[in-house]
Design a protein around this motif. Structure first.
Motif, PDB file in Angstrom:
ATOM      1  N   THR A 299     -16.244  28.072  27.418  1.00 27.16           N
ATOM      2  CA  THR A 299     -16.902  29.134  26.656  1.00 27.16           C
ATOM      3  C   THR A 299     -17.807  29.885  27.613  1.00 27.16           C
ATOM      4  O   THR A 299     -18.067  29.444  28.735  1.00 27.16           O
ATOM      5  CB  THR A 299     -17.765  28.591  25.494  1.00 27.16           C
ATOM      6  OG1 THR A 299     -18.979  28.057  26.026  1.00 27.16           O
ATOM      7  CG2 THR A 299     -17.039  27.523  24.692  1.00 27.16           C
TER       8      THR A 299
ATOM      9  N   GLU B 152     -16.024  34.874  19.833  1.00 24.66           N
ATOM     10  CA  GLU B 152     -16.340  34.215  18.563  1.00 24.66           C
ATOM     11  C   GLU B 152     -17.294  33.049  18.768  1.00 24.66           C
ATOM     12  O   GLU B 152     -18.260  32.866  18.005  1.00 24.66           O
ATOM     13  CB  GLU B 152     -15.044  33.729  17.918  1.00 24.66           C
ATOM     14  CG  GLU B 152     -15.223  33.043  16.573  1.00 24.66           C
ATOM     15  CD  GLU B 152     -13.887  32.564  16.016  1.00 24.66           C
ATOM     16  OE1 GLU B 152     -13.520  33.032  14.930  1.00 24.66           O
ATOM     17  OE2 GLU B 152     -13.217  31.737  16.679  1.00 24.66           O
ATOM     18  N   ASP B 153     -17.064  32.257  19.802  1.00 29.01           N
ATOM     19  CA  ASP B 153     -17.899  31.083  20.058  1.00 29.01           C
ATOM     20  C   ASP B 153     -19.344  31.489  20.318  1.00 29.01           C
ATOM     21  O   ASP B 153     -20.271  30.865  19.783  1.00 29.01           O
ATOM     22  CB  ASP B 153     -17.344  30.302  21.251  1.00 29.01           C
ATOM     23  CG  ASP B 153     -18.280  29.185  21.688  1.00 29.01           C
ATOM     24  OD1 ASP B 153     -18.195  28.086  21.098  1.00 29.01           O
ATOM     25  OD2 ASP B 153     -19.109  29.426  22.593  1.00 29.01           O
TER      26      ASP B 153
ATOM     27  N   LEU C 139      -4.731  29.050  23.312  1.00 31.36           N
ATOM     28  CA  LEU C 139      -5.779  29.824  22.646  1.00 31.36           C
ATOM     29  C   LEU C 139      -5.556  31.326  22.802  1.00 31.36           C
ATOM     30  O   LEU C 139      -5.869  32.100  21.893  1.00 31.36           O
ATOM     31  CB  LEU C 139      -7.149  29.452  23.215  1.00 31.36           C
ATOM     32  CG  LEU C 139      -7.722  28.100  22.770  1.00 31.36           C
ATOM     33  CD1 LEU C 139      -8.945  27.740  23.596  1.00 31.36           C
ATOM     34  CD2 LEU C 139      -8.072  28.141  21.282  1.00 31.36           C
TER      35      LEU C 139
ATOM     36  N   GLU D 154      -3.288  32.087  19.983  1.00 28.96           N
ATOM     37  CA  GLU D 154      -3.768  31.782  18.631  1.00 28.96           C
ATOM     38  C   GLU D 154      -5.083  32.477  18.297  1.00 28.96           C
ATOM     39  O   GLU D 154      -5.316  32.875  17.150  1.00 28.96           O
ATOM     40  CB  GLU D 154      -3.940  30.269  18.475  1.00 28.96           C
ATOM     41  CG  GLU D 154      -2.624  29.508  18.554  1.00 28.96           C
ATOM     42  CD  GLU D 154      -2.831  28.007  18.424  1.00 28.96           C
ATOM     43  OE1 GLU D 154      -4.009  27.563  18.437  1.00 28.96           O
ATOM     44  OE2 GLU D 154      -1.825  27.277  18.301  1.00 28.96           O
ATOM     45  N   ASN D 155      -5.976  32.587  19.274  1.00 23.08           N
ATOM     46  CA  ASN D 155      -7.283  33.208  19.040  1.00 23.08           C
ATOM     47  C   ASN D 155      -7.731  33.903  20.323  1.00 23.08           C
ATOM     48  O   ASN D 155      -8.521  33.357  21.089  1.00 23.08           O
ATOM     49  CB  ASN D 155      -8.324  32.169  18.607  1.00 23.08           C
ATOM     50  CG  ASN D 155      -9.660  32.812  18.253  1.00 23.08           C
ATOM     51  OD1 ASN D 155      -9.811  34.030  18.339  1.00 23.08           O
ATOM     52  ND2 ASN D 155     -10.631  31.998  17.873  1.00 23.08           N
TER      53      ASN D 155
ATOM     54  N   ALA E  92      -6.863  38.829  26.027  1.00 25.52           N
ATOM     55  CA  ALA E  92      -7.318  37.504  25.611  1.00 25.52           C
ATOM     56  C   ALA E  92      -8.507  37.042  26.449  1.00 25.52           C
ATOM     57  O   ALA E  92      -8.610  37.339  27.635  1.00 25.52           O
ATOM     58  CB  ALA E  92      -6.173  36.508  25.732  1.00 25.52           C
TER      59      ALA E  92
ATOM     60  N   ASP F 284      -9.800  36.047  20.892  1.00 25.43           N
ATOM     61  CA  ASP F 284     -11.229  36.350  20.945  1.00 25.43           C
ATOM     62  C   ASP F 284     -12.073  35.073  20.916  1.00 25.43           C
ATOM     63  O   ASP F 284     -13.231  35.089  20.476  1.00 25.43           O
ATOM     64  CB  ASP F 284     -11.615  37.252  19.763  1.00 25.43           C
ATOM     65  CG  ASP F 284     -10.802  38.536  19.731  1.00 25.43           C
ATOM     66  OD1 ASP F 284     -10.631  39.137  20.800  1.00 25.43           O
ATOM     67  OD2 ASP F 284     -10.345  38.917  18.642  1.00 25.43           O
ATOM     68  N   TYR F 285     -11.528  33.993  21.408  1.00 24.74           N
ATOM     69  CA  TYR F 285     -12.154  32.676  21.300  1.00 24.74           C
ATOM     70  C   TYR F 285     -13.564  32.648  21.886  1.00 24.74           C
ATOM     71  O   TYR F 285     -14.512  32.146  21.263  1.00 24.74           O
ATOM     72  CB  TYR F 285     -11.265  31.638  21.992  1.00 24.74           C
ATOM     73  CG  TYR F 285     -11.835  30.242  22.009  1.00 24.74           C
ATOM     74  CD1 TYR F 285     -11.851  29.461  20.858  1.00 24.74           C
ATOM     75  CD2 TYR F 285     -12.344  29.697  23.181  1.00 24.74           C
ATOM     76  CE1 TYR F 285     -12.371  28.174  20.874  1.00 24.74           C
ATOM     77  CE2 TYR F 285     -12.865  28.414  23.209  1.00 24.74           C
ATOM     78  CZ  TYR F 285     -12.885  27.660  22.056  1.00 24.74           C
ATOM     79  OH  TYR F 285     -13.397  26.394  22.070  1.00 24.74           O
TER      80      TYR F 285
END
Length: 485
Positions: free
Chosen positions: A188, A243-244, A233, A236-237, A103, A239-240
């Protein structure tokens, strides 16, 4: 010696010192005769196939760097030679400890590796989003990373190993404090700073040199995630951050950073009150203020992740005329380890791949090797010196000589102040951030099984700042050892 279990090399020879690499004097560069250090690093680089040993999970982007300030009095580096000059570059952001599928939003330092495609060859600044590091001698790096990876029996992350190593390596305290603070979990990749971390050397056209540290300050502003948000996160995601970054550039919201440097006259290093080559310490800005250099803008996403991000290779040893190295022991080890890791992971010809290829033609006598995909030098001569017009050395591009003194020996830095800067950092935090730091550390230490490890680490926190140690001890249901107070 037969009655006790002693550390040996892979050939069975006893290891006399596993804490300090062999250097030319206490401040001198690391010597290649330290075969134990070389074996540790070379073996460590080959422990994972085929992903990176560290910084496996990452994202990258293309962009440019533009000079905004004339610093030619400090360096003759061509890409910094005039205000307004632009240089193409590529950056890779990453986490450190996780695997390729891990993650993004975990508490971990972030890699911040920049490749400048200059007209004099590629220049890499291979740093992190932290200005410091956990250890200050490369000989300890394989051991440190083993504690961040998985337990050899359970294949689970191992807080016992993490805190055992940190508690036995007090030089890690400054970075641990930074990591457990708000900036240990950036919102990020766009909202974090980057640092060269190590001390480097700049030399101007007259042959005069200074010491330098790099600071990339995000123009988006620093933003971080609360631990509970990061945890959510991660499920849930995962690769947050990847992706951002991609989506921001895809929408034309190009992130940028302003590069600053700190400059230290060479003579200052001999008398400054901290060791300027110790990567576990920062240079206070009041003594060496930030000087603007230029602006980095990311404006193009990769077309193919594997070709451009996964095959990108960086090394702090990739320098250009006007930029050189310091006797930082951690840097000295990385000069070998990074390029060696790429030769193993990507191949001996990794620098010929499009993402790593320099703008100017590479002229050398290196031939053959796996995956040689160009003309392999054709029929040209493959040795030097020669009488056939082959490329020749350019003595004028040699790095400025560095004076060394003392005896070649495995010795530590002559500075054992592990606590002042960690305590200063804690005291700089607001009460709200201090509470979050305490909560993060207590949560991370609670699973540690051995009480002696917890108490040993509490001692370090207390020595940095009594409030720091006391609050962590209370959070763990323990007391600060009486002998420390």
């Amino acid at each position: 010696m037969a009655d006790k279990k002693y550390l040996t090399t892979s050939t069975g020879a006893p290891v006399a010192n596993n804490q300090n690499s062999v250097t030319a004097g206490t401040q001198g560069p690391t010597l290649i005769q330290d075969v134990h250090l070389l074996e540790k690093l070379a073996h460590f680089n080959r422990e994972r196939v085929p992903e990176r040993v560290v910084h496996a999970k990452g994202a990258g982007a293309h962009g440019y760097f533009e000079v905004t300030n004339d610093l030619t009095k400090y360096t003759k580096a061509d890409f910094l030679s005039e205000v307004g000059k632009k240089t193409d570059m590529f950056i890779r952001f990453s986490t450190v400890a996780g695997e390729l599928g891990s993650a993004d939003t975990v508490r971990d330092p972030r890699g911040f590796a920049v490749k400048f495609y200059t007209e004099e060859g590629n220049y890499d600044i291979v740093g992190n989003n932290t200005p410091i590091f956990f250890i200050r001698d490369a000989i300890k790096f394989p051991d440190f990373i083993h504690t961040q990876k998985r337990n050899p029996q359970t294949h689970l992350k191992d807080p016992n190993a993490v805190w055992d190593f940190w508690s036995l390596s007090p030089e890690s305290l400054h970075q641990v404090t930074y990591l457990m603070g708000d900036r240990g979990l950036p919102a990020t990749y766009r909202h974090m700073n980057g640092y060269g971390s190590h001390t480097f050397r700049w030399t101007n056209a007259e042959g005069e040199s200074v010491w330098v540290k790099y600071h990339f300050k995000t123009d988006q502003g620093v933003k971080n995630l609360a631990q509970e948000v990061g945890n959510k996160l991660a499920g849930e995601n995962p690769d947050y951050h990847t992706e951002d970054l991609f989506n921001a550039i895809d929408k034309g919201e190009f992130p940028s950073w302003t590069l600053h440097v700190q400059i230290m006259p060479e003579e200052d290093a001999k008398t400054y009150n901290i060791n300027p080559f110790d990567v576990t310490k920062v240079w206070p800005h009041k003594d060496y203020p930030l000087i603007e250099v230029g602006r980095m803008v990311l404006n193009r996403n990769p077309q193919n992740y594997f070709a451009e991000v996964e095959q990108a290779t960086f090394s702090p040893g990739n320098v250009v005329p006007g930029i050189g190295f310091s006797p930082d022991k951690m840097l000295q080890g990385r000069l070998f380890a990074y390029a060696d890791a790429h030769r193993y992971r990507v191949g001996a010809n990794h620098n010929a791949l499009p993402i790593n290829r320099s703008k100017n033609e590479a002229n050398n006598y290196q031939r053959d090797g796996q995956m040689r995909f160009d003309s392999n030098g054709g029929g040209s001569v493959n040795y030097e010196p020669n009488s056939y017009g082959g490329p020749k050395q350019t003595p004028e591009n040699a790095q400025a000589p560095l004076a060394v003194h003392g005896f070649a020996d495995a010795v530590p830095y002559d500075d054992e102040d592990y606590y002042s800067q960690a305590g200063d950092l804690f005291r700089l935090m607001s009460e709200e951030e201090r509470s979050r730091v305490i909560s993060n550390i207590v949560g991370a230490m609670e699973p540690v099984e051995k009480e002696e490890i917890k108490l040993r680490q509490i001692e370090h926190f207390y020595k940095a700042d009594p409030e720091y140690g006391t609050r962590i001890a209370e959070g763990l249901g323990l007391s600060v050892p009486a002998e420390v107070k």
